[in-house]
Write an enzyme that holds these catalytic residues in place. Sequence first.
Site, PDB file in Angstrom:
ATOM      1  N   PHE A  56       0.783  -1.113   0.590  1.00  0.00           N
ATOM      2  CA  PHE A  56       0.506  -0.032  -0.027  1.00  0.00           C
ATOM      3  C   PHE A  56       0.852   1.345   0.058  1.00  0.00           C
ATOM      4  CE2 PHE A  56      -2.581  -3.191   2.200  1.00  0.00           C
ATOM      5  CZ  PHE A  56      -4.113  -4.009   1.307  1.00  0.00           C
ATOM      6  N   HIS A  57       1.576   1.352  -0.959  1.00  0.00           N
ATOM      7  CA  HIS A  57       2.491   2.886  -1.019  1.00  0.00           C
ATOM      8  C   HIS A  57       3.522   2.573  -2.630  1.00  0.00           C
ATOM      9  CE1 HIS A  57       5.120  -0.217   1.133  1.00  0.00           C
ATOM     10  NE2 HIS A  57       6.172   0.215  -0.232  1.00  0.00           N
ATOM     11  N   ALA A  58       4.177   3.769  -2.710  1.00  0.00           N
ATOM     12  CA  ALA A  58       5.252   4.055  -3.805  1.00  0.00           C
ATOM     13  C   ALA A  58       5.778   4.674  -3.381  1.00  0.00           C
ATOM     14  CB  ALA A  58       4.038   4.671  -4.978  1.00  0.00           C
ATOM     15  N   ARG A  90       2.539  -0.854  -4.957  1.00  0.00           N
ATOM     16  CA  ARG A  90       2.629  -2.147  -5.011  1.00  0.00           C
ATOM     17  C   ARG A  90       1.219  -2.936  -3.900  1.00  0.00           C
ATOM     18  NH1 ARG A  90       7.703  -1.018  -3.776  1.00  0.00           N
ATOM     19  NH2 ARG A  90       7.678   0.107  -5.654  1.00  0.00           N
TER      20      ARG A  90
END
Length: 142
Positions: A55-57, A102
């Site tokens: 849950f991040h880029a 992702r």
Amino acid sequence: MKRDKCKTHTILHFRVNGGKDGSLIALEQRSSEIPFTIKRVYYIYSVAIGLRRGFHAHKKLKQVLIGMSGSCDVMLDDGKTREIVTLNRPDFGVYLDRPVWREMYNFSKDCVLLVLANDYYLPNDYIRDYKLFLKMGKDGKI
Ligand code: TYD
């Protein structure tokens, strides 16, 4: 080393030294293999069944993800395209060289996910809000 370029990532196919004794893969830091200076290695394992992570880029970080054992799925989203890769063999890696959102899921009990990264753990490099990630992409800020 063979590569498959996709929209959100590149698949790196590693050379396997294999025989009846088993297999060995060596990864060297060179443009044809791991195309960045490796400053950090970490691995994720013992993920509870049903759990979703990520849950991040990243703004700048480059990484290669390798499914060393077991399997998991990784969803990659560059703001335009979504792609899903199943990491279920240690002989290929998913090279992330641009900002992509992702999420990792479908972890098997025995999954070991190895990550090679070109920089140290820098919390400021994370974008943890999907809408902000889309906006930064649109505004040309990443
Ligand atoms: P996080 O990046 O949120 O994991 P994931 O994206 O897989 O869900 O990291 C989880 C925790 O581990 C968080 O407290 C930060 C810490 N961490 C480090 O200390 N060093 C690292 O290199 C990484 C990737 C995480």
